[in-house]
Design a protein around this motif. Structure first.
Motif, PDB file in Angstrom:
ATOM      1  N   SER A   1      -4.394   9.789  -0.881  1.00  0.00           N
ATOM      2  CA  SER A   1      -4.715   8.800  -1.904  1.00  0.00           C
ATOM      3  C   SER A   1      -4.006   7.513  -1.169  1.00  0.00           C
ATOM      4  O   SER A   1      -2.905   7.467  -0.558  1.00  0.00           O
ATOM      5  CB  SER A   1      -4.462   9.014  -3.148  1.00  0.00           C
ATOM      6  OG  SER A   1      -2.769   9.254  -3.285  1.00  0.00           O
ATOM      7  N   CYS A   2      -4.231   6.149  -1.636  1.00  0.00           N
ATOM      8  CA  CYS A   2      -3.612   4.837  -0.995  1.00  0.00           C
ATOM      9  C   CYS A   2      -3.920   4.132  -2.575  1.00  0.00           C
ATOM     10  O   CYS A   2      -5.097   3.601  -2.854  1.00  0.00           O
ATOM     11  CB  CYS A   2      -4.322   4.509  -0.059  1.00  0.00           C
ATOM     12  SG  CYS A   2      -3.536   2.729   0.476  1.00  0.00           S
TER      13      CYS A   2
ATOM     14  N   GLU B   1       0.769   5.255   0.262  1.00  0.00           N
ATOM     15  CA  GLU B   1      -0.086   6.475   0.632  1.00  0.00           C
ATOM     16  C   GLU B   1       0.671   7.824   0.096  1.00  0.00           C
ATOM     17  O   GLU B   1       1.869   7.834   0.133  1.00  0.00           O
ATOM     18  CB  GLU B   1      -0.393   6.638   1.975  1.00  0.00           C
ATOM     19  CG  GLU B   1      -0.832   5.216   2.440  1.00  0.00           C
ATOM     20  CD  GLU B   1      -0.524   5.217   3.960  1.00  0.00           C
ATOM     21  OE1 GLU B   1      -1.277   4.210   4.609  1.00  0.00           O
ATOM     22  OE2 GLU B   1       0.386   5.418   4.325  1.00  0.00           O
TER      23      GLU B   1
ATOM     24  N   THR C   1       0.857   8.522   6.657  1.00  0.00           N
ATOM     25  CA  THR C   1       1.042   9.709   6.311  1.00  0.00           C
ATOM     26  C   THR C   1       0.752  10.928   7.164  1.00  0.00           C
ATOM     27  O   THR C   1      -0.405  10.739   7.648  1.00  0.00           O
ATOM     28  CB  THR C   1       0.507  10.209   4.649  1.00  0.00           C
ATOM     29  OG1 THR C   1       0.854  11.264   4.226  1.00  0.00           O
ATOM     30  CG2 THR C   1      -0.979  10.027   4.853  1.00  0.00           C
TER      31      THR C   1
ATOM     32  N   THR D   1      -7.301   1.957  -5.834  1.00  0.00           N
ATOM     33  CA  THR D   1      -6.825   3.190  -5.259  1.00  0.00           C
ATOM     34  C   THR D   1      -8.060   3.828  -4.390  1.00  0.00           C
ATOM     35  O   THR D   1      -9.327   3.759  -4.937  1.00  0.00           O
ATOM     36  CB  THR D   1      -6.477   4.217  -6.415  1.00  0.00           C
ATOM     37  OG1 THR D   1      -5.401   3.752  -6.976  1.00  0.00           O
ATOM     38  CG2 THR D   1      -6.210   5.658  -5.638  1.00  0.00           C
TER      39      THR D   1
ATOM     40  N   TRP E   1      -9.403   3.962   6.099  1.00  0.00           N
ATOM     41  CA  TRP E   1      -8.339   4.913   6.533  1.00  0.00           C
ATOM     42  C   TRP E   1      -8.624   4.724   8.051  1.00  0.00           C
ATOM     43  O   TRP E   1      -9.591   5.073   8.627  1.00  0.00           O
ATOM     44  CB  TRP E   1      -8.726   6.329   5.970  1.00  0.00           C
ATOM     45  CG  TRP E   1      -8.394   6.460   4.509  1.00  0.00           C
ATOM     46  CD1 TRP E   1      -9.156   6.329   3.434  1.00  0.00           C
ATOM     47  CD2 TRP E   1      -6.913   6.626   4.084  1.00  0.00           C
ATOM     48  NE1 TRP E   1      -8.429   6.668   2.252  1.00  0.00           N
ATOM     49  CE2 TRP E   1      -7.085   6.788   2.673  1.00  0.00           C
ATOM     50  CE3 TRP E   1      -5.859   6.823   4.634  1.00  0.00           C
ATOM     51  CZ2 TRP E   1      -6.015   7.035   1.791  1.00  0.00           C
ATOM     52  CZ3 TRP E   1      -4.726   7.162   3.926  1.00  0.00           C
ATOM     53  CH2 TRP E   1      -4.824   7.252   2.595  1.00  0.00           C
TER      54      TRP E   1
ATOM     55  N   TYR F   1      -3.246   6.224   8.219  1.00  0.00           N
ATOM     56  CA  TYR F   1      -2.737   4.898   7.620  1.00  0.00           C
ATOM     57  C   TYR F   1      -3.966   4.309   6.679  1.00  0.00           C
ATOM     58  O   TYR F   1      -4.986   4.392   7.305  1.00  0.00           O
ATOM     59  CB  TYR F   1      -2.676   3.787   8.777  1.00  0.00           C
ATOM     60  CG  TYR F   1      -1.499   4.125   9.872  1.00  0.00           C
ATOM     61  CD1 TYR F   1      -1.568   4.971  10.911  1.00  0.00           C
ATOM     62  CD2 TYR F   1      -0.119   3.820   9.404  1.00  0.00           C
ATOM     63  CE1 TYR F   1      -1.020   5.186  11.792  1.00  0.00           C
ATOM     64  CE2 TYR F   1       0.827   4.277  10.449  1.00  0.00           C
ATOM     65  CZ  TYR F   1       0.525   4.751  11.449  1.00  0.00           C
ATOM     66  OH  TYR F   1       1.541   5.160  12.186  1.00  0.00           O
ATOM     67  N   CYS F   2      -3.410   3.875   5.547  1.00  0.00           N
ATOM     68  CA  CYS F   2      -4.390   2.979   4.971  1.00  0.00           C
ATOM     69  C   CYS F   2      -4.424   1.670   5.151  1.00  0.00           C
ATOM     70  O   CYS F   2      -3.372   0.958   5.590  1.00  0.00           O
ATOM     71  CB  CYS F   2      -4.003   3.268   3.472  1.00  0.00           C
ATOM     72  SG  CYS F   2      -4.994   2.633   2.096  1.00  0.00           S
TER      73      CYS F   2
ATOM     74  N   GLY G   1      -0.596   0.408   5.237  1.00  0.00           N
ATOM     75  CA  GLY G   1       0.437   1.321   4.569  1.00  0.00           C
ATOM     76  C   GLY G   1       1.162   1.845   5.579  1.00  0.00           C
ATOM     77  O   GLY G   1       1.468   1.543   6.860  1.00  0.00           O
TER      78      GLY G   1
ATOM     79  N   LEU H   1       0.873  -1.162  -0.064  1.00  0.00           N
ATOM     80  CA  LEU H   1      -0.047   0.008   0.084  1.00  0.00           C
ATOM     81  C   LEU H   1       0.748   1.188  -0.056  1.00  0.00           C
ATOM     82  O   LEU H   1       1.740   1.205   0.739  1.00  0.00           O
ATOM     83  CB  LEU H   1      -0.779  -0.027   1.228  1.00  0.00           C
ATOM     84  CG  LEU H   1      -2.032  -0.905   1.238  1.00  0.00           C
ATOM     85  CD1 LEU H   1      -2.696  -1.238   2.755  1.00  0.00           C
ATOM     86  CD2 LEU H   1      -2.736  -1.259   0.279  1.00  0.00           C
TER      87      LEU H   1
END
Length: 120
Positions: free
Chosen positions: A21-22, A6, A114, A77, A36, A94-95, A111, A4
């Motif tokens: 976005s992820c 991000e 971010t 995505t 998310w 976090y994704c 992920g 993943l």
């Protein structure tokens, strides 16, 4: 394995907007859900928004009516549009995804996170 990636975090003033976005890649037979989560300093990770394979969407009460999760055309995505941001939205986002690498065998992945900082 599933990766993943991000993007989209950063620093924004209160009232501003960001879009995260992820993108998922790797051994994916079917994506069951994409989510998310967020984790603020000193707090537990919490679910912010989730979208399932059938299009069912849920939000945490704290972000409802301000955040929008989407996954256009059911591709790999997922986006999180964040509007009217508040300082309390500051967190690492976090994704997360649940996938079938083969039929009916679920696995979940995270992920790297971010940072979103909302500050004047």
């Amino acid at each position: 394995q599933v990766q993943l990636v991000e993007s989209g975090g950063g620093l924004v003033q209160p009232g501003g907007s960001l879009r995260l976005s992820c993108t998922a890649s790797g051994s994916i037979f079917r994506i069951v859900a994409m989510d998310w989560y967020r984790q603020a300093p000193g707090r537990q990770r919490e679910l912010a928004a989730t979208i399932s394979i059938g299009g069912s969407i849920n939000y945490a009460d704290s972000v409802k009516d301000r955040f929008t999760i989407s996954r256009p055309y059911n591709n790999n995505t997922v986006y999180l549009q964040m509007n009217s941001l508040k300082p309390e939205d500051t967190a690492v986002y976090y994704c997360h995804t649940v996938v079938w690498s083969r039929p009916k065998v679920p696995s979940d992945y995270w992920g790297q996170g971010t940072q979103v900082t909302v500050s004047a």
